[in-house]
Write a protein that holds these residues in place. Structure first.
Motif, PDB file in Angstrom:
ATOM      1  N   ASN A 128      21.142 -23.074 -24.603  1.00  0.00           N
ATOM      2  CA  ASN A 128      19.769 -23.501 -24.317  1.00  0.00           C
ATOM      3  C   ASN A 128      18.957 -23.664 -25.603  1.00  0.00           C
ATOM      4  N   GLY A 144      25.473 -16.750 -24.441  1.00  0.00           N
ATOM      5  CA  GLY A 144      24.423 -17.680 -24.851  1.00  0.00           C
ATOM      6  C   GLY A 144      24.695 -18.178 -26.268  1.00  0.00           C
ATOM      7  N   ASP A 145      23.790 -19.032 -26.767  1.00  0.00           N
ATOM      8  CA  ASP A 145      24.035 -19.618 -28.089  1.00  0.00           C
ATOM      9  C   ASP A 145      23.787 -18.637 -29.222  1.00  0.00           C
ATOM     10  N   GLY A 146      22.794 -17.742 -29.027  1.00  0.00           N
ATOM     11  CA  GLY A 146      22.589 -16.723 -30.062  1.00  0.00           C
ATOM     12  C   GLY A 146      23.797 -15.811 -30.108  1.00  0.00           C
ATOM     13  N   ASP A 147      24.264 -15.429 -28.930  1.00  0.00           N
ATOM     14  CA  ASP A 147      25.372 -14.493 -28.812  1.00  0.00           C
ATOM     15  C   ASP A 147      26.673 -15.093 -29.355  1.00  0.00           C
ATOM     16  N   VAL A 152      24.934 -10.055 -24.568  1.00  0.00           N
ATOM     17  CA  VAL A 152      23.553  -9.618 -24.753  1.00  0.00           C
ATOM     18  C   VAL A 152      22.737 -10.894 -24.831  1.00  0.00           C
ATOM     19  N   GLY A 153      21.753 -10.998 -23.983  1.00  0.00           N
ATOM     20  CA  GLY A 153      20.952 -12.213 -23.847  1.00  0.00           C
ATOM     21  C   GLY A 153      20.335 -12.135 -22.463  1.00  0.00           C
ATOM     22  N   CYS A 154      19.730 -13.207 -21.998  1.00  0.00           N
ATOM     23  CA  CYS A 154      19.080 -13.144 -20.681  1.00  0.00           C
ATOM     24  C   CYS A 154      20.070 -12.791 -19.586  1.00  0.00           C
ATOM     25  N   HIS A 180      20.659 -20.374 -16.113  1.00  0.00           N
ATOM     26  CA  HIS A 180      21.666 -19.319 -15.926  1.00  0.00           C
ATOM     27  C   HIS A 180      22.072 -19.165 -14.451  1.00  0.00           C
ATOM     28  N   ILE A 232      18.057 -21.867 -27.957  1.00  0.00           N
ATOM     29  CA  ILE A 232      17.020 -20.892 -28.348  1.00  0.00           C
ATOM     30  C   ILE A 232      17.482 -19.487 -27.953  1.00  0.00           C
ATOM     31  N   TYR A 233      16.914 -18.478 -28.617  1.00  0.00           N
ATOM     32  CA  TYR A 233      17.160 -17.104 -28.161  1.00  0.00           C
ATOM     33  C   TYR A 233      16.185 -16.842 -27.019  1.00  0.00           C
ATOM     34  N   GLY A 234      16.698 -16.849 -25.779  1.00  0.00           N
ATOM     35  CA  GLY A 234      15.812 -16.685 -24.634  1.00  0.00           C
ATOM     36  C   GLY A 234      15.294 -15.261 -24.492  1.00  0.00           C
ATOM     37  N   MET A 235      16.208 -14.319 -24.447  1.00  0.00           N
ATOM     38  CA  MET A 235      15.843 -12.951 -24.092  1.00  0.00           C
ATOM     39  C   MET A 235      14.807 -12.336 -25.028  1.00  0.00           C
ATOM     40  N   THR A 236      14.926 -12.669 -26.286  1.00  0.00           N
ATOM     41  CA  THR A 236      14.068 -11.992 -27.268  1.00  0.00           C
ATOM     42  C   THR A 236      12.771 -12.744 -27.523  1.00  0.00           C
ATOM     43  N   HIS A 244      26.606  -7.391 -28.635  1.00  0.00           N
ATOM     44  CA  HIS A 244      26.136  -8.746 -28.933  1.00  0.00           C
ATOM     45  C   HIS A 244      27.197  -9.560 -29.687  1.00  0.00           C
TER      46      HIS A 244
HETATM   47  C1  LIG Z   1      23.308  -6.409 -32.704  1.00  0.00           C
HETATM   48  C2  LIG Z   1      22.105  -7.027 -32.068  1.00  0.00           C
HETATM   49  N1  LIG Z   1      21.359  -7.888 -32.780  1.00  0.00           N
HETATM   50  C3  LIG Z   1      20.278  -8.461 -32.210  1.00  0.00           C
HETATM   51  C4  LIG Z   1      19.953  -8.179 -30.928  1.00  0.00           C
HETATM   52  C5  LIG Z   1      18.727  -8.812 -30.308  1.00  0.00           C
HETATM   53  N2  LIG Z   1      19.060  -9.858 -29.367  1.00  0.00           N
HETATM   54  C6  LIG Z   1      19.131  -9.617 -28.053  1.00  0.00           C
HETATM   55  S1  LIG Z   1      19.500 -10.976 -27.154  1.00  0.00           S
HETATM   56  C7  LIG Z   1      19.514 -11.937 -28.549  1.00  0.00           C
HETATM   57  C8  LIG Z   1      19.775 -13.422 -28.495  1.00  0.00           C
HETATM   58  C9  LIG Z   1      19.873 -13.960 -27.131  1.00  0.00           C
HETATM   59  O1  LIG Z   1      19.969 -15.348 -27.168  1.00  0.00           O
HETATM   60  P1  LIG Z   1      21.145 -16.164 -26.521  1.00  0.00           P
HETATM   61  O2  LIG Z   1      22.454 -15.566 -26.883  1.00  0.00           O
HETATM   62  O3  LIG Z   1      20.970 -17.578 -26.897  1.00  0.00           O
HETATM   63  O4  LIG Z   1      20.982 -15.926 -24.955  1.00  0.00           O
HETATM   64  P2  LIG Z   1      19.798 -16.302 -23.969  1.00  0.00           P
HETATM   65  O5  LIG Z   1      18.917 -15.094 -23.896  1.00  0.00           O
HETATM   66  O6  LIG Z   1      19.101 -17.512 -24.513  1.00  0.00           O
HETATM   67  O7  LIG Z   1      20.485 -16.575 -22.691  1.00  0.00           O
HETATM   68  C10 LIG Z   1      19.273 -11.180 -29.684  1.00  0.00           C
HETATM   69  C11 LIG Z   1      19.201 -11.708 -31.037  1.00  0.00           C
HETATM   70  C12 LIG Z   1      20.754  -7.269 -30.215  1.00  0.00           C
HETATM   71  N3  LIG Z   1      20.502  -6.947 -28.946  1.00  0.00           N
HETATM   72  N4  LIG Z   1      21.818  -6.710 -30.805  1.00  0.00           N
END
Ligand SMILES: Cc1ncc(C[n+]2csc(CCOP(=O)(O)OP(=O)(O)O)c2C)c(N)n1
Ligand code: SF4
Length: 480
Positions: free
Chosen positions: A134, A105-108, A62-64, A36, A136-140, A81
Motif C-alpha cells: 500500500n 506489508g511493504d514496510g515489513d 508486524v503492520g496493520c 487488507h 506506506i507504513y499503515g500501522m505506524t 517485524h
Molecule cells: C523492529 C521493529 N521496527 C519498527 C517497528 C515499527 N513498525 C510497526 S509496523 C511498521 C510498518 C508497517 O508497515 P507495512 O509493513 O507497510 O504494513 P501496513 O501497516 O501498511 O499494513 C513499523 C515500522 C516495529 N514494530 N518493530
C-alpha cells in the motif's frame, strides 16, 4: 425461467465470531476502504476451497495485519517485524504437511525484512507469500515505505518522496523475477472488482502450487490505504489505478509450476542421528552410544556456562551437549556472545534432559559454571534454589554469596596452566561438573573430545584435562 440463487456465505477459514477488546469488538480493526480485509477474504476462500484449512499456519507480520489472528481459524504465528519468511521456513521444514502462508506489508517485507524474503525466495522455500503493497507504513501512521511513489507525500516525506534522496520505489516482483528459483510471481491490484477477481485467481494459484509442493510462490497485491493516503475509499481506488499501477505494472511475471518438480517430502532428505552427529563433528566416526543401561536418568540440567571470550565456554557447552546425545539423552545448546570478539563476556546455555526439550532458553539455570568474576556476578542470582554453582577459583577470588545453592570451587585455569595449555580450563571444569552432577560420564567426555576438537595436536592434552578434573573432584569435592 428460474432465477439462479447466488448464495454468499462466510468462508470456513474464518471464525464464526471474533472478539476484540473494547469498543468495536464486533467490527474488524481495519479502516473503511482498507485492502487488507479483501486479501483476507481471498486467502480464506482459497484455503477453504482447496480443503487445506486445518493444515494452514499463517505467519502474521508486524503492520496493520498484526491482528490477523482475530479472524482466521488457522494456526497463527506472530512473527517479528520482517521475519515471517524465516519463521515460515522453519515451520515448513519441520511440519512437512503444513500450508504456510506468509502475509506481509511493504514496510515489513521490502523494508526491514528485505533480506529474509530474498533468501527465502532464493532458496525456493515451498510457501505462499502474499505481499500487501500500500506504498506506506499503515500501522505506524503513514511513514514513507520502500514502495512509496516518487512525489508521494507521507509523514516522513512531507514534500514528497524524492528520487535524489530516497531512490526509486522498489519493485519486489521485479526483484523476485531476477532470481532463478521462484516458481510463481504475479502482481495484482485491488483497484476495482475485475482486478479483485484476478487477485483471487492469483492467490488460489499460489496456495494450490504450495499444496502441490511446487516451490516458492509470490503474489504482490496493490492495496489502498485511504486513511494514510488521506483520501476517501473510492478516491483511493482511483488513485491506486492511476498512480500505483504505472509504477508497479500489474502482470504475471512467471508461472513455472508445470515444469517445477514437486519438492520431496521431508522424510526423503532427513539425516539419521548418527549422520547428524557426524556432520557436526570434525572427524566423522561418531557412530557410538555410551551404554546407560542400569543408570537412572539424570534430573534435567539447565546449564549456563559463562566466561570471557576465548575461554572456550561455547565449546564446553557443545561438548556437554554432544556427550548427552551420545548417552541417548536430549540436549540443546545456544550461544550468546558479547559484542567484543575477544575478551568480552560470552555464555552458552545447554539443556540436558531425558525428555524432549521444548524450549532451549535457559533463563533460570540449575547449574552455573562461572569461569570468571563478571560471569558469577551476572548469573549468580538467576540460579534456581538448590542449584549448583561451579566457580573457576583461579580467576574468581570472591565466594558465592547465596546460601540456598551448592557452591563448588576448582582452580581450573591453574590446573590447565600446569598441563601446559590454559585453553583446557573449560574441559577441566566440565569434567568436574560431570562428576558432580552425574549428568554425563567423564568416559563419554573422553570419547567425544577426539570428535569435537579440530586441532589434532590438542586432543591428548584435553584428554589429560578430563583426568585432572576428575582427580580434583575426587580429592576435593566428592562426598560434599
Ligand atoms: C523492529 C521493529 N521496527 C519498527 C517497528 C515499527 N513498525 C510497526 S509496523 C511498521 C510498518 C508497517 O508497515 P507495512 O509493513 O507497510 O504494513 P501496513 O501497516 O501498511 O499494513 C513499523 C515500522 C516495529 N514494530 N518493530
Ligand atoms: S491504516 Fe491503512 S493499511 Fe492500516 S488498516 Fe487503515 S487503511 Fe488499512
Amino acid at each position: 425461467m428460474t432465477q439462479e440463487t447466488v448464495k454468499h456465505c462466510k468462508s470456513k477459514a474464518f471464525y464464526d465470531e471474533f472478539f476484540r477488546k473494547g469498543e468495536g469488538d464486533k467490527q474488524t480493526h481495519y479502516c473503511p476502504g482498507c485492502g487488507h480485509g479483501i486479501v483476507h477474504k481471498l486467502i480464506a476462500e482459497a484455503t477453504s476451497d482447496l480443503g487445506v484449512n486445518d493444515r494452514v499456519v499463517f505467519c502474521s507480520p508486524v503492520g496493520c495485519s498484526v491482528f490477523a489472528y482475530y479472524y482466521f481459524d488457522y494456526g497463527n504465528i506472530q512473527c517479528a517485524h520482517g521475519r515471517a519468511p524465516a519463521v515460515a521456513t522453519g515451520i515448513r521444514r519441520v511440519l512437512d504437511d503444513s500450508i504456510v502462508i506468509v502475509y506481509q506489508g511493504d514496510g515489513d517485507l521490502a523494508g526491514i525484512g528485505m533480506g529474509a524474503i530474498m533468501h527465502a525466495a532464493n532458496r525456493g522455500e515451498n510457501m505462499s507469500v502474499f505481499f500487501v503493497n500500500n506504498a506506506i507504513y499503515g500501522m505506524t501512521g503513514g511513514q514513507m515505505a520502500p514502495t512509496t511513489l516518487i512525489g508521494q507525500r507521507t509523514m516522513t516525506s512531507p514534500s514528497g518522496r524524492s528520487l535524489g534522496n530516497e531512490g526509486f520505489p522498489i519493485g519486489m516482483c521485479e526483484l523476485m523475477d531476477a532470481l532463478k528459483t521462484p516458481v510463481y510471481v504475479e502482481r495484482v491490484s485491488l483497484g476495482d472488482a475485475g482486478r479483485v477477481l484476478k487477485a483471487r485467481t492469483a492467490i488460489r494459484k499460489a496456495v494450490k502450487y504450495q499444496n502441490e509442493r511446487r516451490g516458492f510462490t509470490f503474489v504482490e497485491i496493490l492495496s489502498p490505504c485511504p486513511v494514510n493516503w488521506k483520501m476517501q475509499p473510492e478516491e483511493s481506488r482511483r488513485w491506486l489505478m492511476e498512480n500505483m499501477e504505472p509504477v508497479f505494472p500489474v502482470k504475471q511475471f512467471r508461472d513455472r509450476a508445470a515444469e517445477a518438480e514437486p519438492r520431496a517430502a521431508r522424510g526423503d532428505e532427513e539425516l539419521s542421528d548418527s549422520e547428524l552427529l557426524e556432520l557436526f563433528s570434525s572427524e566423522g566416526d561418531a557412530n557410538f552410544h555410551t551404554d546407560r543401561t542400569g543408570l537412572s536418568d539424570p534430573p534435567d540440567q539447565l546449564v549456563k556456562i559463562a566466561g570471557f571470550g576465548g575461554q572456550g565456554v561455547m565449546s564446553a557447552g557443545i561438548l556437554l551437549a554432544n556427550c548427552a546425545v551420545c548417552e541417548g539423552l536430549n540436549a540443546t545448546w545456544i550461544p550468546s556472545y558479547g559484542a567484543e570478539m575477544r575478551g568480552g563476556t560470552a555464555n552458552a546455555s545447554v539443556i540436558v534432559s531425558a525428555s524432549p526439550i521444548g524450549n532451549p532458553v535457559v533463563s533460570e539455570p540449575n547449574v552455573l559454571i562461572a569461569m570468571n568474576l563478571p560471569s558469577l556476578k551476572t548469573f549468580e542470582q538467576s540460579v534456581l534454589p538448590s542449584g549448583m554453582i561451579l566457580v573457576n577459583s583461579s580467576l574468581v577470588d570472591s565466594k558465592v554469596g547465596r546460601g540456598d545453592v551448592r557452591a563448588f570451587y576448582i582452580p581450573a585455569t591453574e590446573i590447565a596452566n600446569k598441563l601446559g595449555s590454559v585453553a583446557t580450563a573449560n574441559v577441566i571444569a566440565m569434567a568436574a561438573y560431570a562428576c558432580l552432577s552425574g549428568a554425563v560420564s567423564p568416559e563419554t567426555l573422553k570419547q567425544v573430545i577426539p570428535l569435537s576438537i579440530k586441532k589434532k595436536n590438542l586432543i591428548e592434552v584435553n584428554l589429560a584435562a578430563v583426568d585432572e578434573g576428575v582427580k580434583y573432584y575426587k580429592e576435593n569435592m566428592a562426598g560434599r
